[in-house]
Write an enzyme that holds these catalytic residues in place. Structure first.
Site, PDB file in Angstrom:
ATOM      1  CG  ASP A 179       5.919   3.508  -0.088  1.00 47.83           C
ATOM      2  OD1 ASP A 179       5.340   3.911   0.941  1.00 47.83           O
ATOM      3  OD2 ASP A 179       6.782   2.615  -0.081  1.00 47.83           O
ATOM      4  CG  HIS A 216       3.578  -0.566   2.994  1.00 49.77           C
ATOM      5  ND1 HIS A 216       3.299  -0.100   1.716  1.00 49.77           N
ATOM      6  CD2 HIS A 216       4.541   0.248   3.473  1.00 49.77           C
ATOM      7  CE1 HIS A 216       4.078   0.928   1.437  1.00 49.77           C
ATOM      8  NE2 HIS A 216       4.842   1.176   2.500  1.00 49.77           N
ATOM      9  CG  HIS A 238       2.012   4.416   3.924  1.00 54.34           C
ATOM     10  ND1 HIS A 238       2.359   3.757   5.081  1.00 54.34           N
ATOM     11  CD2 HIS A 238       3.131   4.409   3.154  1.00 54.34           C
ATOM     12  CE1 HIS A 238       3.613   3.372   5.014  1.00 54.34           C
ATOM     13  NE2 HIS A 238       4.116   3.752   3.852  1.00 54.34           N
ATOM     14  NE  ARG A 262      10.142  -2.898  12.082  1.00 55.32           N
ATOM     15  CZ  ARG A 262       9.953  -2.262  10.927  1.00 55.32           C
ATOM     16  NH1 ARG A 262       9.653  -0.987  10.897  1.00 55.32           N
ATOM     17  NH2 ARG A 262      10.067  -2.918   9.782  1.00 55.32           N
TER      18      ARG A 262
HETATM   19  O1  LIG Z   1       9.601   0.875   8.541  1.00 52.87           O
HETATM   20  C1  LIG Z   1       9.099   0.138   7.705  1.00 52.87           C
HETATM   21  O2  LIG Z   1       9.254  -1.097   7.742  1.00 52.87           O
HETATM   22  C2  LIG Z   1       8.231   0.701   6.606  1.00 52.87           C
HETATM   23  C3  LIG Z   1       8.471   2.143   6.317  1.00 52.87           C
HETATM   24  C4  LIG Z   1       7.593   2.681   5.237  1.00 52.87           C
HETATM   25  O3  LIG Z   1       6.667   2.066   4.781  1.00 52.87           O
HETATM   26  C5  LIG Z   1       7.854   4.046   4.710  1.00 52.87           C
HETATM   27  O4  LIG Z   1       8.753   4.744   5.236  1.00 52.87           O
HETATM   28  O5  LIG Z   1       7.147   4.443   3.747  1.00 52.87           O
HETATM   29 FE   LIG Z   2       5.920   2.958   2.920  1.00 56.10          FE
END
Ligand SMILES: O=C(O)CCC(=O)C(=O)O
Ligand SMILES: [Fe+2]
Length: 343
Positions: A218, A272, A216, A282
């Protein structure tokens, strides 16, 4: 009581519907591809901003170049103590260690609207769109409603305040390089929709088939992410996926869709994703720097690549697309001309 959301059940349900041919799958069906070597993103020492004129200007230049060349970069000496960031992760662990029913019920134990708790990707329409993760997504203006959870609230308030000013400062520096006046972002975001998101990625027995978080971009101006210990995050650059090394001292910043528009693509909002892992859990958290609903998103530089749109309109378009296809589509919906840009 069970703390895990029923991710496997949801995955199997969607898989079964697909096998029975009851669903037409329009979504990306790409398998989780191999990726390149881990990359070291630029690390910028923000301590330099507090020094003399020369150091300050050099540091600003590094920020602008990193945003231009990478879209993702790390900052150190960012003004949020590592022990504060750690305390936030610990608070977050306590939250996610609650039984699933307490997290997911409306009127959940945090007394937040039930839509603020998300697991598995509530809008997935195919098994490949499942995200093997759970998250609390809390608008910054609602953090104070966590008043029955004193340490969670005060820790989050502290972190959110610092990350908010950091987002404002970095946006201002990036904006200045485009000739944007210094309070542009502050004016648009002060009473805006910025939010704080706590992520947990449980161990995943089918890690080769699903993502921790699907690919996605942001939907904000800028994101600040803390991913201290466990790898999993990957970014797409030049059509290849690269793992991003976690760093407990650094905050990771990335350009969001809205800044891509404001900068007329000088800064890019990179795709990403997080890959799932069989053996380890994680945690990460993120601050999304966002304007108010009625703020018009438009390019500062002309001729503009994008049509003007309000932040609300953008989110509504995303919602519509996601409902139909499970995918966001995003900025290409707002191209002024039908040009496809390489990523
Ligand atoms: O957890 C991560 O490293 C990325 C999280 C992410 O991309 C998001 O929450 O938009
Ligand atoms: Fe993100």
């Amino acid at each position: 009581m069970e703390i895990e959301p029923p991710l496997e059940e949801r995955y199997n349900e969607l898989k079964k519907e697909e096998l029975n041919g009851r669903r037409i799958i329009e979504a990306d069906e790409e398998a989780i591809e191999e990726c390149e070597e881990e990359i070291e993103l630029p690390v910028i020492d923000l301590g330099q901003l507090k020094k003399g004129n020369l150091e300050r200007e050099e540091c600003k230049k590094e920020i602008v170049e990193a945003a231009m060349n990478w879209g993702f970069f790390q900052v150190i000496n960012h003004g949020v103590a590592e022990k504060v960031l750690n305390a936030m992760i610990n608070e977050q662990k306590k939250v996610f260690n609650q039984p699933f029913v307490n997290k997911s019920l409306s009127g959940n134990f945090l007394n937040l609207p039930s839509t603020h708790y998300r697991w598995g990707n509530p809008v997935a329409i195919s098994s490949s769109q499942i995200s093997w993760s759970e998250a609390f997504h809390i608008p910054v203006l609602e953090v104070s409603t966590l008043n029955h959870h004193i340490t969670l609230r005060t820790t989050m308030e502290g972190v959110v305040k610092k990350l908010g000013s950091l987002a404002e400062k970095i946006s201002e520096i990036l904006g200045q390089s485009l000739g944007i006046k210094s309070n542009y972002f502050k004016e648009r975001c002060e009473k805006g929709k910025s939010s704080f998101r706590m992520n947990r990625y449980p161990p995943c027995p089918i890690a080769s088939q699903v993502y921790g978080l699907i690919p996605h971009t942001d939907t904000d101006y800028l994101t600040i992410l803390y991913q201290p210990h466990i790898s999993g995050l990957q970014l797409m650059k030049s059509a290849k996926w690269f793992p991003v090394k976690p760093n407990p001292q650094a905050l990771l910043l990335n350009i969001g869709d809205l800044f891509q528009v404001v900068s007329n693509d000088i800064f890019r909002s990179l795709k990403h994703r997080v890959v799932a892992s069989v053996g380890v859990e994680r945690y990460s958290f993120a601050y999304f720097y966002c304007p108010s609903d009625d703020v018009m998103i438009e390019s500062w530089l002309k001729p503009s690549i994008y049509k003007q749109f309000s932040y609300k309109e953008y989110r509504q378009q995303i919602e519509k697309d996601v409902e139909k296809t499970g995918n966001k589509v995003g900025l290409s919906r707002f191209f002024l001309h039908n040009i496809i840009l390489p990523h």
